[in-house]
Design an enzyme around this catalytic site. Structure first.
Site, mmCIF file in Angstrom:
data_model
loop_
_atom_site.group_PDB
_atom_site.id
_atom_site.type_symbol
_atom_site.label_atom_id
_atom_site.label_comp_id
_atom_site.label_asym_id
_atom_site.label_seq_id
_atom_site.Cartn_x
_atom_site.Cartn_y
_atom_site.Cartn_z
ATOM 1 N N HIS A 218 0.866 -1.288 -0.554
ATOM 2 C CA HIS A 218 -0.063 -0.331 0.013
ATOM 3 C C HIS A 218 0.834 1.214 0.226
ATOM 4 O O HIS A 218 0.462 2.580 0.149
ATOM 5 C CB HIS A 218 -1.064 -0.011 1.280
ATOM 6 C CG HIS A 218 -2.281 -1.015 0.785
ATOM 7 N ND1 HIS A 218 -2.054 -2.599 1.173
ATOM 8 C CD2 HIS A 218 -3.124 -0.956 0.790
ATOM 9 C CE1 HIS A 218 -3.368 -2.378 1.075
ATOM 10 N NE2 HIS A 218 -3.912 -1.733 0.669
ATOM 11 N N HIS A 219 2.238 1.230 0.568
ATOM 12 C CA HIS A 219 2.915 2.560 0.308
ATOM 13 C C HIS A 219 3.308 2.504 -0.435
ATOM 14 O O HIS A 219 5.142 3.083 -0.667
ATOM 15 C CB HIS A 219 3.311 2.717 1.517
ATOM 16 C CG HIS A 219 2.929 2.355 3.286
ATOM 17 N ND1 HIS A 219 3.374 0.653 3.445
ATOM 18 C CD2 HIS A 219 1.847 2.996 3.646
ATOM 19 C CE1 HIS A 219 1.879 -0.002 4.916
ATOM 20 N NE2 HIS A 219 1.290 2.192 4.309
#
Lengths: 334, 213
Positions: A218-219
């Site tokens: 997600h990052h």
């Protein structure tokens, strides 16, 4: 960067004010501006449920505050762990005298801040126990499961932990059940475009047009394979092939399935993917007891999707099915 | 010229804040290569908050380190908040109520800070983290003390070793934190934490040298 913001350094503060104004039936502020609690938390006699993490995955984390769900969350900068103080203050906000279960994802910063916050809480007699979600299959091999990241499976862990606490279970039982929930959960993500932290102003990585990255975090943590985008049916096969053997899931299993967009993928496409996921699961004689399709755990404006599957025993089935109300997830009695 | 009077050395922390603020963009740029590009932003935010809390800071250095540690812990989060926060808190606790700071006391304080970092994270030397700056810098400080060097010479040795340690991270593969997932792709660039740790140790050394009595 085409964004609906004011000062890029203050997007988290600005968004929190909006959340609080919009959801007064669910959320309440605390003395710490980076801690938000359920409106009637702490509930005396109930184990408190806390989570926290960097902002960016939406509507996590505060989107899962609610009835039979989470009592308080600690909120960090975009993609950056909340402070130890915020985790500590969230513990206090959730504590109804029965201890606190902190159910969070496996990231270096969160691990450190939670550890320090637990020490602070212990110093004044507040007991906090943790479950660390590690459902993301591509982030490490199976024999190094402790290194895997926590992703959208966290939502099902919160659902189960929140329901167990609502049933009146003690802290050890809530922790054991939330641990069972995440141990039976597997996820995988596919990213199609990068995303831009407003304060940074440029994309956090690059993917060429027409390409996808399998296993992306997600990052923007890199995945395991970059290749041309394939039709939705093939993506569903690829995702299921990665996660079904990992648990493993098998004939006769009951499962919960959560398909989440990463922020910029149309919901229509999530359903196109879900159609084939459900078809394949049915062909394996796996029964989807609880489907969730939507933007449950995004990554700013990334395009892409995550798939999470949780194997259910009788208890997990009951707890996932318990009515609940939050911004991100609502379950009604049928 | 062998010690610093602690009661009036609080300005050392303001010098640290100035250095971090001056290098805000550079630190973010390094971080952007293998991280998410916010190291300079977060560090600058934390050190600026501490500087504001200290005001003119003609107070003591122990209290100033305590304020810095508290501010980083409660103000910036991420990984760097707890790591640098507990580092400066344990350094402050070691200085305690001492009247003066000499090289052996500085060494004990930095070792206490190092111990808290090792307790909190699970990084080791060579994992491409700030420890690759801090550990060699401390080793050089201790070696200089053992060789009978004066405080200023020992501080110079610490600074030089910090820089060499920072530069060593360029050829390392990240083993921990977000960059670890890049594997081989993390080779070839500095670690942002190692870079900020070097700035901190070098500024600390210069600021202490200016205050030697």
């Amino acid at each position: 960067m085409n964004r609906i913001i004011n000062n890029p350094d203050e997007v988290v503060e600005d968004a929190l004010r909006g959340y609080l104004r919009a959801h007064q039936d669910l959320l309440a502020s605390t003395d710490n501006p980076r801690v938000i609690r359920e409106r009637s938390a702490p509930r005396q006699g109930k184990v408190g449920i806390v989570t926290g993490g960097g902002s960016g995955p939406e509507p996590a984390f505060l989107g899962y505050i609610g009835e039979n769900m989470i009592d308080a969350v600690a909120i960090g900068e975009i993609f950056s762990s909340p402070t130890a103080k915020s985790f500590h203050d969230a513990f206090v906000a959730a504590d109804g005298g029965c201890g606190v279960a902190c159910l969070y994802g496996n990231y270096a910063g969160d691990n450190m801040n939670v550890k320090m916050a637990i020490r602070q809480a212990a110093a004044h007699g507040l007991t906090v126990k943790t479950v660390v979600a590690n459902d993301d299959v591509p982030s490490a091999p199976k024999d190094e499961r402790a290194k895997r990241r926590g992703v959208a499976g966290e939502i099902l862990m919160w659902k189960v932990g929140g329901a167990k606490a609502a049933e009146g279970a003690d802290l050890d039982a809530v922790i054991a059940t939330a641990q069972k929930a995440i141990d039976n959960t597997r996820s995988i993500g596919i990213g199609l475009t990068p995303c831009t932290i407003p304060a940074v102003g440029k994309p956090n990585f690059s993917i060429a047009d027409g390409m996808m990255e399998v296993g992306i975090g997600h990052h923007g943590e890199p995945g395991i394979e970059v290749g041309p985008i394939r039709p939705a049916r093939e993506l569903a096969d690829l995702m299921l092939d990665a996660i079904l053997p990992d648990l493993p899931f098998g004939e006769g299993d009951n499962v919960a399935v959560l398909v989440s967009g990463l922020g910029a993928t149309p919901v229509m496409e999530l359903y196109i993917l879900y159609d084939h996921i459900a078809e394949v699961l049915a062909s394996h004689n796996i029964t989807v007891r609880h489907p969730f399709v939507g933007n449950y755990f995004t990554s700013l404006e990334m395009m892409g999707v995550t798939l999470t599957v949780m194997k259910l025993d009788e208890e997990l089935d009951r707890l996932v099915g318990m009515p609940a109300h939050s911004i991100g997830l609502t379950k009604v009695a049928r | 010229m062998s010690h610093v009077v602690l009661a009036t050395a609080g300005g050392v922390v303001l010098a640290l804040a100035d250095t971090i603020n001056a290098n805000r963009a550079w630190l973010s740029e390094i971080d952007g290569a293998i991280g998410d590009g916010d190291h300079g932003i977060n560090m600058s935010k934390g050190f600026s908050l501490a500087a504001a809390a200290l005001g003119k800071a003609d107070g003591g250095l122990s209290a100033a380190f305590q304020t810095l540690g508290d501010t980083l812990l409660s103000g910036i989060g991420g990984s760097m908040g707890p790591l640098y926060g507990s580092f400066f808190l344990d350094l402050a606790a070691t200085l305690g109520t001492a009247a003066t700071l000499d090289a052996p006391l500085l060494s004990r304080g930095l070792h206490a800070g190092l111990a808290s970092l090792e307790d909190l994270g699970s990084a080791k030397l060579g994992d491409k983290t700030l420890l690759d700056t801090l550990i060699p810098a401390l080793t050089a400080l201790d070696a200089a003390i053992a060789a009978g060097a004066d405080f200023a010479t020992a501080l110079d040795a610490m600074s030089a070793a910090a820089e060499a340690g920072r530069d060593s991270t360029k050829d390392l593969v990240a083993k921990i934190g977000r960059a670890a997932r890049l594997g081989e792709r993390s080779r070839g660039v500095l670690d942002a934490g190692a870079a900020s740790c070097c700035l901190i140790l070098q500024t600390l050394a210069e600021a202490l040298k200016q205050r030697l009595a």
